[in-house]
Design an enzyme around this catalytic site. Structure first.
Site, mmCIF file in Angstrom:
data_model
loop_
_atom_site.group_PDB
_atom_site.id
_atom_site.type_symbol
_atom_site.label_atom_id
_atom_site.label_comp_id
_atom_site.label_asym_id
_atom_site.label_seq_id
_atom_site.Cartn_x
_atom_site.Cartn_y
_atom_site.Cartn_z
ATOM 1 N N PRO A 191 0.845 -1.196 0.000
ATOM 2 C CA PRO A 191 0.000 0.000 0.000
ATOM 3 C C PRO A 191 0.879 1.245 0.000
ATOM 4 C CG PRO A 191 -0.473 -1.437 1.882
ATOM 5 C CD PRO A 191 0.769 -1.933 1.264
ATOM 6 N N THR A 250 0.476 5.550 -0.227
ATOM 7 C CA THR A 250 -0.372 6.732 -0.315
ATOM 8 C C THR A 250 -0.068 7.500 -1.590
ATOM 9 O OG1 THR A 250 -0.508 6.919 2.076
ATOM 10 C CG2 THR A 250 -1.001 8.892 0.815
ATOM 11 N N GLY A 286 -3.856 3.486 1.284
ATOM 12 C CA GLY A 286 -4.749 3.628 2.414
ATOM 13 C C GLY A 286 -6.028 4.340 2.012
ATOM 14 N N HIS A 342 -4.808 -1.015 8.457
ATOM 15 C CA HIS A 342 -3.541 -0.293 8.644
ATOM 16 C C HIS A 342 -3.314 -0.091 10.135
ATOM 17 C CE1 HIS A 342 -0.089 2.047 8.045
ATOM 18 N NE2 HIS A 342 -0.473 2.813 7.043
ATOM 19 N N TYR A 372 -0.131 5.542 12.916
ATOM 20 C CA TYR A 372 -1.507 5.978 12.699
ATOM 21 C C TYR A 372 -2.408 5.422 13.815
ATOM 22 C CZ TYR A 372 0.230 7.612 8.208
ATOM 23 O OH TYR A 372 0.943 8.271 7.237
#
Length: 371
Positions: free
Chosen positions: A26, A28, A60, A170, A175
């Site tokens: 993944p 961004t 994400g 995630h 995060y």
């Protein structure tokens, strides 16, 4: 280059059947205006399916919470328009023979280092902290926590309904889910806090259990995890194998099928004091301690660290011998590839040919477009 054949063995995880061990990590991209992925996003992912990637994990994409994203170009995984866009993405990937899962995300209190944009609602985190001593936003109430868990489950159910093949949560890189794990950002004194990593794993375990209930017994659930945080590259949640077991086993018991173990360089040993400089990496230890399938990741095919790409740094290519050796030992099950695939959608197909001259380094200009 040694033979890459071990990377192209089939793999199965519940209902998910993969033709090879290569995963698109993944990454961004922030190319979803208004939070809605469109034809350009679908074509971007389709090209990786056409390029022989075994499993594609999306960038994400955020759950239905008021301040779940920290950049206006991050896609939603809720709402009719965004879900229709994701339907176009998975249809394009399936048309090309690929398999894909969305990465479901909540950015927590982390501020984007790419934009000054902020959400209209207060950012939320376990204790109103982005990092140790760094206040930002509000501490989540019990109701906010319950609503967030429900939002993850609803998004996962939507992924299954749209026809995705798996789903990833995630839980890494500082995060929201990771902020519950980290003692530096989780100062709660209720059931979601605690002095030990096992206690602080409760929120993630409840998210996973809710997702499992929403998708049923056969749909694979992956969770991405990391020791390091973007707030602190040196942070460690588990200093010993025992602490790592206390962190990860509750997640597997709650329903996680695969642990996506993020480290900045896949070849670095997790506990060199135990098994030496060539010892098991994070994914290797996670597999040994839990018995779950694991995905490794970190500077595959490149010599530079991936975080440098966000500041415009390119990276020369690197050989895959160390990766092949570890995968031949079944240290971990799958390998996620980030920047090498971001810049070259046909990277996996080129690796299959065994011709290293066909591979190339990463040009940071690829960050500015959907190649």
């Amino acid at each position: 280059m040694v033979s890459p054949d071990t990377l192209f063995r089939p793999f199965r995880l519940r209902s998910l059947s993969l033709p090879n061990r290569i995963v698109m990590a993944p990454m961004t991209r922030s190319f979803a205006p208004g939070g809605v992925p469109g034809p350009a996003n679908a074509a971007y992912y389709r090209r990786r399916a056409e390029g022989d990637v075994g499993l594609i994990l999306s960038e994400g994409t955020v759950i239905d919470r008021p301040a779940s994203r920290n950049d206006p170009g991050i896609p939603f995984f809720h709402g009719d328009a965004a879900l229709e866009g994701w339907q176009g993405v998975i249809d394009a990937v399936h048309d090309a023979g690929g398999r894909m899962g969305p990465q479901l995300w909540h950015t927590g209190a982390v501020k984007s280092f790419l934009t000054e944009w902020t959400a209209d609602a207060p950012v939320e985190s376990p204790s109103g902290l982005d990092a140790p001593g760094v206040e930002r936003g509000v501490a989540m109430t019990d109701a906010a926590i319950a609503d967030t868990i429900a939002a993850f489950a609803k998004a996962a159910a939507e992924a299954k309904r749209l026809g995705f093949d798996t789903v990833e949560l995630h839980g890494a890189h500082g995060y929201l889910i990771d902020q519950f794990f980290w003692s530096g950002s989780n100062r709660r004194t209720d059931r979601y806090g605690g002095a030990t990593i096992g206690e602080r794993s409760r929120f993630a375990a409840e998210v996973i259990a809710a997702v499992r209930a929403a998708v049923g017994p056969d749909f694979p659930i992956i969770i991405r995890l990391s020791q390091w945080k973007q707030q602190d590259f040196t942070a460690r949640l588990a200093e010993t194998p025992d602490e790592m077991a206390a962190w990860l086993r509750p997640l597997v018991e709650a329903g996680a099928d695969a642990l996506h173990c993020s480290q900045r360089r896949f070849w670095e040993p997790e506990f060199p004091e135990i098994d030496g400089e060539h010892g098991l990496n994070f994914a290797g230890w996670a597999k040994r301690l839990t018995g779950a399938a694991t995905i490794s990741v970190g500077s595959v095919g490149l010599s530079g660290d991936f975080m440098a790409a966000f500041s415009g740094e390119s990276s020369p290519k690197a050989g895959l011998d160390r990766l092949v050796e570890r995968m031949e030992r079944d240290e971990f099950d799958l390998i996620a590839v980030g920047r090498a695939l971001l810049g070259d959608p046909h990277w996996a197909a080129k690796v299959r040919t065994g011709n290293p001259d066909a591979l190339r380094g990463f040009d940071a200009s690829a960050m500015a477009e959907l190649v």
